[in-house]
Design a protein around this motif. Structure first.
Motif, PDB file in Angstrom:
ATOM      1  N   ASP A  98       0.805  -1.219   0.000  1.00 30.25           N
ATOM      2  CA  ASP A  98       0.000   0.000   0.000  1.00 30.25           C
ATOM      3  C   ASP A  98       0.839   1.269   0.000  1.00 30.25           C
ATOM      4  OD1 ASP A  98      -2.709  -1.016  -0.036  1.00 30.25           O
ATOM      5  OD2 ASP A  98      -2.300  -1.829   1.949  1.00 30.25           O
ATOM      6  N   TYR A 131      -0.315   3.478  -5.355  1.00 27.09           N
ATOM      7  CA  TYR A 131      -1.570   2.987  -5.938  1.00 27.09           C
ATOM      8  C   TYR A 131      -1.624   3.299  -7.426  1.00 27.09           C
ATOM      9  CZ  TYR A 131      -2.957   2.549  -1.087  1.00 27.09           C
ATOM     10  OH  TYR A 131      -3.007   2.186   0.234  1.00 27.09           O
ATOM     11  N   MET A 146      -9.158   1.311  -7.715  1.00 30.96           N
ATOM     12  CA  MET A 146      -7.881   1.637  -7.107  1.00 30.96           C
ATOM     13  C   MET A 146      -7.188   0.326  -6.751  1.00 30.96           C
ATOM     14  SD  MET A 146      -6.262   4.432  -6.501  1.00 30.96           S
ATOM     15  CE  MET A 146      -7.508   5.707  -6.250  1.00 30.96           C
ATOM     16  N   ASN A 171      -3.550  -1.683  -5.425  1.00 27.50           N
ATOM     17  CA  ASN A 171      -2.243  -1.505  -4.791  1.00 27.50           C
ATOM     18  C   ASN A 171      -1.183  -2.314  -5.535  1.00 27.50           C
ATOM     19  OD1 ASN A 171      -2.304  -4.169  -3.870  1.00 27.50           O
ATOM     20  ND2 ASN A 171      -2.540  -3.630  -1.721  1.00 27.50           N
ATOM     21  N   LYS A 214      -8.720  -2.055  -3.981  1.00 27.01           N
ATOM     22  CA  LYS A 214      -9.081  -1.419  -2.723  1.00 27.01           C
ATOM     23  C   LYS A 214     -10.478  -0.789  -2.782  1.00 27.01           C
ATOM     24  CE  LYS A 214      -6.244  -1.479  -0.061  1.00 27.01           C
ATOM     25  NZ  LYS A 214      -5.719  -2.537   0.832  1.00 27.01           N
ATOM     26  N   TRP A 251      -6.814   6.981  -1.028  1.00 28.51           N
ATOM     27  CA  TRP A 251      -5.686   6.158  -1.444  1.00 28.51           C
ATOM     28  C   TRP A 251      -4.630   7.034  -2.123  1.00 28.51           C
ATOM     29  CZ3 TRP A 251      -7.052   1.978   1.009  1.00 28.51           C
ATOM     30  CH2 TRP A 251      -8.397   1.655   1.096  1.00 28.51           C
TER      31      TRP A 251
END
Length: 391
Positions: free
Chosen positions: A80, A83, A98, A100, A106, A137
């Motif tokens: 994480d 992104y 989104m 990672n 996510k 994010w």
């Protein structure tokens, strides 16, 4: 002396990417093991790892097993820490997610497509991305888009997308200017192939054909782990290969393309016409009839599998690739449809070549395109991860 400096810089970047790739490919790994795999010196590896830790891309996660000596310190990717946004411009809905660095989705935003094309379709893409970039994010390092049509991937131009009424659309440039991020635009079937390849448990240096069966049909071809796009970027456009002389009119303006007999759109339209049942309006209803044993639905679905298998047989005869993965809407028809594809494939190519070919269903559904379009941003190197994005 500038060339020497440049060469030294390129070597440093190459070594950094090599170390990072090795960490990507392992859940945990020690510095010593990285040195063994990459054949870099332990000092070089230690220096690179120190930099990656400072960038928060890599962290120490514990101790490995010991055989009499001091246990090694294990490293792991910080999933994480960065992104990527992946976008799937599917026929009936646009989906953006989104993602990672481990390919974990996510959060997603999806919008139905109800006949929007041209500028209206572009606005839908903006709506999705506007929502995603406002989420928590951060940092976002790039946007990858998988879209139907013939794509100039190098320049991010949609040469032609019939369904969306896009022609010579510089989508990558439009998105770069709006979001100030690197952007990759590629054909959705090719993106799906990358997604299946990277996240579907395939060997990193293997060959693979992924056939994506939606309203349209396309194939993504990977050779030695690299996407093969052909000289013009359109390799894998099997949906517009002739399979029926004097057949139905295709969206491309010609008659008898594979798409007119083997796609989900073709199966739905065929059942509507043959059964004189215009009230059958979705593929879900075709699926229900198929599994209820409706003879017309069975005949039409298996005929679609037959035509698809013939085209895949031609691909096998041309490329001799031993693994073919089928994804998309048509895979819902299960073993009997897959068997029809396999039988037709066997008749269309040399027996020994077909016997060596593994035919299977994909594992990732619509996510393959999203994950593939985002992963494509990093396939040629990890420089994006070291930029300082404006978000």
């Amino acid at each position: 002396m500038p060339p020497i400096k440049a060469t030294h810089q390129l070597t440093k970047q190459h070594n950094r990417d090599l170390v990072l790739k090795t960490i990507f490919e392992n859940d945990t790994i020690s510095r010593a093991e990285i040195a063994r795999v990459t054949q870099l010196t332990r000092t070089t590896v230690s220096d690179i790892v120190a930099g990656l830790i400072l960038e928060n891309l890599v962290k120490e996660v514990g101790l490995g097993s010991s055989i009499g000596g001091k246990p090694s310190i294990l490293l792991s990717l910080v999933a994480d820490s960065r992104y990527l946004i992946g976008v799937n411009l599917a026929q009936n809905k646009f989906i953006g997610s989104m993602v990672n660095l481990r390919g974990e989705i996510k959060q997603s935003v999806e919008l139905p497509v109800q006949g929007e094309d041209g500028e209206k379709a572009i606005q839908l893409v903006y709506q999705i991305l506007d929502q995603l970039v406002k989420k928590e994010w951060k940092p976002i390092v790039g946007i990858g888009v998988g879209t139907p049509g013939l794509i100039n991937t190098r320049e991010g131009i949609i040469v032609s997308a019939v369904n969306l009424d896009w022609k010579d659309l510089p989508l990558a440039l439009l998105l770069q200017e709006r979001y100030r991020l690197p952007v990759s635009v590629m054909n959705d079937s090719q993106a799906t192939a990358i997604g299946e390849f990277v996240y579907g448990d395939h060997q990193s240096d293997s060959n693979l054909v992924v056939v994506n069966l939606m309203h349209g049909i396309g194939a993504g071809i990977l050779i030695n782990g690299r996407l093969f796009q052909g000289d013009g970027g359109g390799a894998g456009e099997i949906g517009h290969v002739l399979v029926q002389e004097n057949g139905l009119l295709c969206r491309c303006g010609r008659h008898g393309c594979l798409e007119t007999v083997a796609s989900s759109r073709a199966v739905l339209q065929d059942l509507q016409n043959v059964s004189n049942s215009p009230e059958i309006s979705t593929l879900d209803e075709v699926e229900a009839k198929f599994y209820d044993g409706d003879p017309l639905a069975n005949e039409i679905v298996l005929k679609a599998g037959h035509y698809l298998g013939t085209s895949i047989g031609s691909l096998i005869g041309t490329l001799n690739i031993k693994k073919v993965v089928l994804t998309g809407d048509m895979t819902r028809f299960g073993p009997s449809w897959l068997n029809a594809v396999g039988q037709s494939m066997s008749q269309a190519a040399l027996g020994r070549m077909v016997q060596q070919t593994q035919l299977e269903l994909g594992k990732l559904d619509y996510r393959a395109c999203i994950l593939g379009s985002s992963a494509h941003l990093l396939l040629d190197g990890y420089s994006l991860l070291f930029l300082q994005p404006e978000n």
